[in-house]
Structures are given as C-alpha cells and as structure tokens.
Design a protein around this motif. Sequence first.
Motif, PDB file in Angstrom:
ATOM      1  N   HIS A   1       0.855  -1.188   0.000  1.00 52.37           N
ATOM      2  CA  HIS A   1       0.000   0.000   0.000  1.00 52.37           C
ATOM      3  C   HIS A   1       0.886   1.231   0.000  1.00 52.37           C
ATOM      4  O   HIS A   1       2.062   1.161   0.339  1.00 52.37           O
ATOM      5  CB  HIS A   1      -0.907   0.030   1.233  1.00 52.37           C
ATOM      6  CG  HIS A   1      -0.141   0.110   2.535  1.00 52.37           C
ATOM      7  ND1 HIS A   1       0.391  -1.001   3.142  1.00 52.37           N
ATOM      8  CD2 HIS A   1       0.220   1.163   3.303  1.00 52.37           C
ATOM      9  CE1 HIS A   1       1.032  -0.638   4.241  1.00 52.37           C
ATOM     10  NE2 HIS A   1       0.955   0.690   4.367  1.00 52.37           N
ATOM     11  N   SER A   2       0.300   2.353  -0.388  1.00 48.15           N
ATOM     12  CA  SER A   2       1.030   3.609  -0.269  1.00 48.15           C
ATOM     13  C   SER A   2       0.088   4.738   0.111  1.00 48.15           C
ATOM     14  O   SER A   2       0.074   5.175   1.250  1.00 48.15           O
ATOM     15  CB  SER A   2       1.786   3.904  -1.566  1.00 48.15           C
ATOM     16  OG  SER A   2       2.425   5.141  -1.468  1.00 48.15           O
ATOM     17  N   CYS A   3      -0.750   5.202  -0.845  1.00 46.98           N
ATOM     18  CA  CYS A   3      -1.570   6.399  -0.549  1.00 46.98           C
ATOM     19  C   CYS A   3      -2.714   6.106   0.421  1.00 46.98           C
ATOM     20  O   CYS A   3      -3.170   6.987   1.119  1.00 46.98           O
ATOM     21  CB  CYS A   3      -2.125   6.984  -1.841  1.00 46.98           C
ATOM     22  SG  CYS A   3      -3.441   5.986  -2.571  1.00 46.98           S
ATOM     23  N   THR A   4      -3.195   4.904   0.451  1.00 48.51           N
ATOM     24  CA  THR A   4      -4.344   4.432   1.244  1.00 48.51           C
ATOM     25  C   THR A   4      -5.676   5.124   0.929  1.00 48.51           C
ATOM     26  O   THR A   4      -6.613   5.026   1.701  1.00 48.51           O
ATOM     27  CB  THR A   4      -4.102   4.489   2.775  1.00 48.51           C
ATOM     28  OG1 THR A   4      -4.065   5.856   3.205  1.00 48.51           O
ATOM     29  CG2 THR A   4      -2.813   3.791   3.188  1.00 48.51           C
TER      30      THR A   4
ATOM     31  N   CYS B   1      -7.297  -0.825  -0.449  1.00 49.32           N
ATOM     32  CA  CYS B   1      -7.511   0.328   0.433  1.00 49.32           C
ATOM     33  C   CYS B   1      -8.905   0.912   0.271  1.00 49.32           C
ATOM     34  O   CYS B   1      -9.299   1.784   1.041  1.00 49.32           O
ATOM     35  CB  CYS B   1      -6.456   1.405   0.188  1.00 49.32           C
ATOM     36  SG  CYS B   1      -6.641   2.298  -1.355  1.00 49.32           S
TER      37      CYS B   1
ATOM     38  N   CYS C   1      -3.075   5.649  -5.943  1.00 49.95           N
ATOM     39  CA  CYS C   1      -1.728   5.271  -6.406  1.00 49.95           C
ATOM     40  C   CYS C   1      -1.664   3.881  -7.032  1.00 49.95           C
ATOM     41  O   CYS C   1      -0.715   3.555  -7.733  1.00 49.95           O
ATOM     42  CB  CYS C   1      -0.741   5.339  -5.251  1.00 49.95           C
ATOM     43  SG  CYS C   1      -0.901   3.975  -4.068  1.00 49.95           S
ATOM     44  N   ALA C   2      -2.638   3.028  -6.767  1.00 52.28           N
ATOM     45  CA  ALA C   2      -2.728   1.671  -7.332  1.00 52.28           C
ATOM     46  C   ALA C   2      -1.702   0.691  -6.757  1.00 52.28           C
ATOM     47  O   ALA C   2      -1.616  -0.446  -7.224  1.00 52.28           O
ATOM     48  CB  ALA C   2      -2.629   1.696  -8.860  1.00 52.28           C
TER      49      ALA C   2
ATOM     50  N   GLY D   1      -6.968   5.198  -2.702  1.00 61.09           N
ATOM     51  CA  GLY D   1      -7.509   4.922  -4.029  1.00 61.09           C
ATOM     52  C   GLY D   1      -6.906   5.654  -5.204  1.00 61.09           C
ATOM     53  O   GLY D   1      -7.520   5.716  -6.271  1.00 61.09           O
TER      54      GLY D   1
ATOM     55  N   CYS E   1      -1.880  -0.868  -4.099  1.00 59.26           N
ATOM     56  CA  CYS E   1      -2.540  -1.936  -3.346  1.00 59.26           C
ATOM     57  C   CYS E   1      -3.404  -2.835  -4.223  1.00 59.26           C
ATOM     58  O   CYS E   1      -4.224  -3.589  -3.717  1.00 59.26           O
ATOM     59  CB  CYS E   1      -3.407  -1.325  -2.248  1.00 59.26           C
ATOM     60  SG  CYS E   1      -4.782  -0.372  -2.917  1.00 59.26           S
TER      61      CYS E   1
HETATM   62 FE1  FES Z   1      -2.920   3.760  -3.096  1.00 59.34          FE
HETATM   63 FE2  FES Z   1      -4.625   1.810  -2.500  1.00 59.34          FE
HETATM   64  S1  FES Z   1      -2.846   2.386  -1.453  1.00 59.34           S
HETATM   65  S2  FES Z   1      -4.586   3.053  -4.251  1.00 59.34           S
END
Ligand code: FES
Length: 350
Positions: A35-38, A77, A42-43, A40, A45
Amino acid sequence: TKYTITVEPVGREVQCDEDQTILDACLRAGVWLPHSCTHGTCATCKVDKLDGEVDLGEASSFALMDFERDEGKLLTCCAKPREDVTIEADLDVDEDIEVHPVEDYTGTVVVLEDIAEATKRLVVELDREIGFNAGQYMKFSVPAGDGGEEVDRTWSIGSPPGETTRLEFHIRNVPGGRGTDGWVFATLAEGDQVRLSGPYGRFVLKTGDDRHAILVGGGTGVAPLKSMVRHGLEAGEYEGEITLYAGGRTRAHLYDVAAFRELEEEYEQFTYRPCLSDETPEEVAADGDDPDGYAYGLVTEVIEADHERLGGCRGYLCGPPPMVDAALKTLMSRRLFPRDIFREDFFDES
Ligand code: FES
C-alpha cells in the motif's frame, strides 16, 4: 457483519467488518499487504480477487481501470467485503522487515514549532508505546471544520523507532490544504489531543547488510530519512555508510542542519550534504555563514558531481514526485539498479 478475507498465496485469514476496507483489516491483523496512498489513487494496493463479492469503494478510475474491474482486480484500500472474499497479492515480503500491526492511538501535541519556510515540527506524545520501522508514516484524523467532515492526512515519522511514545513529524503548509492550512497551521496548538493510526508504508531502511545507503530528500521528504539516519547511527542499527542529500531552495527551506552536522561529526559512517538550488556561495558568505557548509545546485546535480558510480549502493528517495523521478534517473545513471532504489512520494493534497 464480519466477513473472512483469505489472503493468498500465504493462506492467512482475517476478519473484516462490512464497513472496513480489506487493507485496514489486514494491516490491523498484522498481515502485510502492499500500500502507499491508502485512498484509491496510487494503485500500489491492487490485487486479484479470486472469490467473493466486494464493494469497490472510492477507487479512482485511473488507479483501477474498467477492464481491470472486469478482470476482478480491486484496490484493497477501498474495497469492502460483501461476503467472504479471497484475494491474491504480490506480497514480496522482505523477511528482514518486521510487520507492526496498525493500531489507533491518541496523543498530545507537546511541540509545534516553525523550523523552516512554511514548515513546522510537530511532536506528539502517544498514550502508549508504538512499534514501527524507520521510514514509515502515520495517518492523522483531521477534525471536521465548520460544516465539513473529518478527513485523514498522512505524515512520515521523523523520529527513530527507539523513541516509542514520542513521534516527530515535519509538516509543510499546502495553501488551501485541509490538514495543513486548515489545521496544523491554523488551529492546532500545543496541549491539544490528536487521533492517529499506524504505522503504514514500506519505505523502510533495510538493515540486513552494510551497503552504502544514499538518502535523498526534498523539503519535508527529509522526515523519514531522519528517522532512518538516527536509527542507523544512534541505535547502531546500520553498519554501512549513510549519505544524506537534503535539498532546499535556500537555507530558509532547510531544517535540522545543525543536528545533522553534529551527527556527521560524531559518526564517521555518516555524510550530510545540504543542497541549495537557489543560493550561491557568495550569498551564503555575505550572511556570515560558511559557504563550504553547503553544496550548490539541485540534489541530482550534487549527486552527479559527487559520484561516478553508485553500483552496489541502495537509494532511498523521498519528496515531491518530480524530485523523486529526477533522483531515480540520476541514481540509475550512476549504475544503481531499480530494485535497489526505494521511493516515497509526497503528494500535495495536505
Ligand atoms: Fe494507493 Fe490503494 S494504497 S490506491
């Protein structure tokens, strides 16, 4: 209602509420998922759904495209279960990195001070101990403003994991940003209570070997790198060389320069390179400062001048996406493999 999420290929099972995201349920259960942005965009996850019905939630149309939805992909996420669900994730688990389950904390603001141009240091004393890896970040609940609703904002932890109840953050103001302009830089004050959860992210110092670590930070991108530096040096967790490139337009945009210089004095393995892109040695000297204390140019230019080859090193890049992209290219041009370069992008929505 609770549903069971089965995570393949490891076969772990996690209970998830119907109004909880799959990512949240897994991270809280100590099951790692990328995960990164959490939220929706950054993709990072994205996973395959093997079985079960989900609500795809707020996944943006570019992070999860229509054909991917048709193929049964989902963003963990955003997705919430509507029945028992089985997903398959590319876990790429690094055995050296400990997984610290995400938990909720409350904390008291004990320091809120200006440290650079439009930049504050926030120190929060937690209600209890937290475990995290150097480089990870926390998610804050930003209280609802007038008539607005509560939002989440994420900031990297700038203090080392050895400090288990006191977390430091470096926060840059984003004009119009709900979390910064509307909160940290507006109403938040020392003594206030805050709610936060974490730790998140996998931008983490790899301590398993002693390869030269090249850390590159722009602005408050220095925060997770400071955590890594202090963890590596003060806690004795890193044997190899560590070089920190910290970029700012002028000295007014840099912070903790004296603290990093002290670490440089104390630890032979550490080199600190504060880089000024918009100031000249003459301007620095005119203020009575030592012009030799700084490098001049963009961090990428300074790295290029410092090193012919960086093969065998590891790169850790953090800051605004254009800086991170440029630094990635620079490190690759110096023979660093992409698999040895780690990045954390700071998007300006704060
Ligand atoms: Fe970035 Fe889900 S963590 S889209």
